[in-house]
Design an enzyme around this catalytic site. Structure first.
Site, mmCIF file in Angstrom:
data_model
loop_
_atom_site.group_PDB
_atom_site.id
_atom_site.type_symbol
_atom_site.label_atom_id
_atom_site.label_comp_id
_atom_site.label_asym_id
_atom_site.label_seq_id
_atom_site.Cartn_x
_atom_site.Cartn_y
_atom_site.Cartn_z
ATOM 1 N N GLY A 59 0.904 -1.188 0.022
ATOM 2 C CA GLY A 59 0.071 -0.017 -0.093
ATOM 3 C C GLY A 59 0.831 1.205 -0.022
ATOM 4 N N CYS A 86 5.135 -6.397 1.819
ATOM 5 C CA CYS A 86 5.329 -4.952 1.833
ATOM 6 C C CYS A 86 4.697 -4.117 2.729
ATOM 7 C CB CYS A 86 5.188 -4.283 0.462
ATOM 8 S SG CYS A 86 6.144 -2.603 0.034
ATOM 9 N N TYR A 87 3.770 -3.231 2.476
ATOM 10 C CA TYR A 87 2.985 -2.519 3.613
ATOM 11 C C TYR A 87 2.442 -3.419 4.578
ATOM 12 C CZ TYR A 87 0.033 0.520 6.116
ATOM 13 O OH TYR A 87 -0.715 1.102 7.391
ATOM 14 N N HIS A 181 7.863 -8.187 -3.637
ATOM 15 C CA HIS A 181 6.662 -8.341 -4.018
ATOM 16 C C HIS A 181 6.667 -9.692 -4.656
ATOM 17 C CE1 HIS A 181 4.488 -4.543 -3.317
ATOM 18 N NE2 HIS A 181 5.641 -4.188 -3.084
ATOM 19 N N GLU A 183 4.240 -11.150 -6.309
ATOM 20 C CA GLU A 183 3.170 -11.303 -7.158
ATOM 21 C C GLU A 183 3.610 -10.624 -8.672
ATOM 22 O OE1 GLU A 183 3.440 -9.278 -4.591
ATOM 23 O OE2 GLU A 183 2.408 -7.098 -4.747
ATOM 24 N N ASP A 239 -16.362 -10.627 -23.295
ATOM 25 C CA ASP A 239 -17.195 -10.859 -21.989
ATOM 26 C C ASP A 239 -18.627 -11.215 -22.534
ATOM 27 O OD1 ASP A 239 -15.029 -10.009 -20.798
ATOM 28 O OD2 ASP A 239 -15.677 -8.230 -20.168
ATOM 29 N N LYS A 383 -10.315 -11.001 -16.332
ATOM 30 C CA LYS A 383 -10.378 -11.202 -17.834
ATOM 31 C C LYS A 383 -9.613 -12.329 -18.453
ATOM 32 C CE LYS A 383 -11.547 -8.453 -21.390
ATOM 33 N NZ LYS A 383 -12.687 -7.882 -21.783
#
Ligand code: XMP
Length: 527
Positions: A59, A86-87, A181, A183, A239, A383
């Protein structure tokens, strides 16, 4: 199928990081269902979600200021493993009795982290071995603060020269935290670290697969709508196409799709949509030819927002007319292609800070006297997951992997007033650009590419003659989330080829330019 594919689930607590959705996508890629909740959600929401593990996102705030965001105590009381990133690490450290300080050496970008302490989280996961035989990871860092003192019960599991406590763990309680991170793909072993946490530490099984998602959604849809009829506004976009295929699988001819052809589609797109759905898949599709109405109503209007509003309203009118005609058969349900980022973003705007840059239209906004109930079977999906289940449902890859196309279609790619003549020129130029991108294996390397019609005349020479014709711009961007984008650095030779073909083959275009604006400050579309 009796297994509950939502049972093994991870909760992601959002502290406002730009990477929060990325964490969720990574967890889903591992095959585990997860949801994002903001850190200030109601305690009940966290408890009712009943996750097998929790991840705190990064964050932008600092725990060193008073009133920085905190993780609610109920998350620690759940007695499930927690991973702070992290945060998320810093607040975990501070809330559990450690200390955080402002670092005199901020780290943004690549870093090498030495794994320590043989934690279950990082054991045997490494990119290199250093000269002393320690495992080293190549990671992505982005932080100013750092943990200065570990909370009681924690040990250090990773360090860098500037963040000696770049990772910590209390393995007894299942609490882990990383300053870097996992991710982002720049952290080479990031996915393995997340997988280790979700699968081995939290004990989740990988049940969230495309095949299982389809089976689960089919059962849920049958359960939701029973023998009722369902209506869907088909646009030809990814979609709504996947939604149509999914509903068709679930309820067969109880589904009626309405495809409003407003004449602002790409070359051959209307026929292609009909061919895929009505001809090949046997889906009931009503094609409404509304070209004249759309072009008449748009005549003389040059303002982008007003153009969008006109199109949105006409779309709804056409749709309502069809619904009324079909309503005699008792249509109660309306299917919408809402996807998970829409759900997260509308929850994320609780603070009211988001600005409306462009009013995107959807089938929402239908008049109240058309009382539908909504069916939204994609609302849990990202998506890329929508695309995966599209392939599983048998849709052609070209349709599923298509670049996004805006609801108002070419109207926002013809600057100013929309005229049929302009739309026809634009369609031809766009088809050449896309054809060449595909032929040169560049289509999948760009996230969105198209041509924009500029209502500007420019002089050219062809043969011995002078031309005074229209200008078009090529636009191609690379982006992950469409919120920010980089203009695609397409090869000069390739751009030259596209320009030459467009000017030579299309009578009416004398000049081609390439848009080199990023987002921000520009937007992806020109209007
Ligand atoms: P911008 O131009 O806002 O585009 O940077 C971001 C993404 O949104 C799409 N877009 C739209 N989609 N209705 C839509 O359904 C709209 O009015 C609209 N305007 C932009 C755009 O194509 C890009 O993918």
């Amino acid at each position: 199928m009796t297994q509950n594919i939502h049972a093994d689930r991870i909760l992601i607590v959002d502290f406002g990081s730009q990477y929060t959705q990325l964490i969720a996508r990574r967890v889903r890629e591992i095959g585990i269902y997860c949801e994002i909740l903001p850190y200030d959600a109601d305690d009940n929401e966290f408890v009712e979600f009943a996750p097998k593990g929790v991840i705190f996102s990064g964050g932008p705030e600092s725990t060193t200021v008073e009133d920085g965001p905190k993780a609610p105590q109920c998350l620690f009381d759940m007695a499930v493993p927690v991973l702070g990133i992290c945060y998320g690490m810093q607040t975990m450290a501070q809330q559990l009795g450690g200390e955080v300080e402002i670092s005199d050496h901020r780290e943004f970008g690549y870093a090498q982290v030495r794994a320590r302490g043989h934690s279950k989280l990082l054991k045997d996961i490494q990119d290199h071995i250093n000269s002393e035989g320690h495992g080293v990871l190549d990671v992505w860092m982005s932080h100013g603060d750092r943990v200065a003192k570990l909370p009681g019960g924690f040990k250090c599991i990773a360090s860098t020269p500037s963040a000696p406590m770049a990772g910590m763990a209390d393995e007894e309680r299942g609490y882990y935290a990383l300053q870097f991170h996992p991710e982002v793909t720049h952290t080479l072993q990031g996915q393995r670290v997340l997988e280790r946490f979700c699968r081995e530490i939290c004990g989740c099984d990988a049940l969230w697969t495309a095949g299982n998602i389809v089976d689960d959604a089919v059962l849920a849809l049958r359960d939701q709508v029973g023998d009722d009829e369902v209506m869907l506004g088909l646009s030809g976009g990814v979609d709504s196409s996947v939604l149509a295929a999914l509903l068709h699988k679930a309820i067969g001819d109880k589904l009626t799709c309405v495809f409003v052809d407003h004449g602002l589609l790409r070359l051959g797109e209307g026929d292609q949509v009909m061919k895929t759905f009505a001809d090949n898949m046997g889906v009931k599709v009503i094609r409404v030819n509304a070209k004249d109405r759309f072009f008449n109503e748009l005549a003389g209007e040059a303002d982008p927002e007003k153009k969008r509003k006109i199109i949105g309203k006409l779309f709804i009118d056409e749709f309502s007319t069809q619904a009324r005609e079909l309503a005699a058969d008792g249509i109660k349900w309306l299917a919408q292609g809402t996807i998970y980022p829409d759900v997260v973003e509308s929850a994320g705007t609780r603070s009211g800070k988001a600005h409306v840059i462009k009013s995107h239209h959807n089938v929402g906004g239908l008049p109240d006297d058309l009382e539908f109930e909504l069916v939204e079977p994609l609302r849990e999906l990202f998506k890329d997951e929508v695309r995966k289940i599209g392939v599983t449902l048998g849709l052609p890859k070209e349709m599923v992997m298509r670049h996004p196309f805006p609801g108002p279609g070419l109207a926002v790619r013809i600057l100013g007033e929309v005229k049929w003549e302009y739309a026809e020129l634009l369609r031809k130029a766009d088809a050449i650009f896309i054809e060449e991108l595909l032929a040169h294996d560049l289509y999948d390397k760009t996230s969105q590419a198209f041509v924009v019609f500029l209502p500007v005349k420019s002089v050219g020479v062809m043969g011995d003659g002078r031309k005074y014709d229209w200008v078009v711009s090529l636009r191609a961007v690379e982006t992950i989330d469409f919120m920010t984008a980089r203009w695609a650095h397409l090869p000069y030779d390739f751009l030259e080829l596209c320009s030459r073909r467009i000017i030579n083959e299309i009578d009416g275009i004398s000049r081609v330019v390439y848009d080199i604006s990023g987002k921000p400050p520009a937007t992806i579309e020109w209007e």
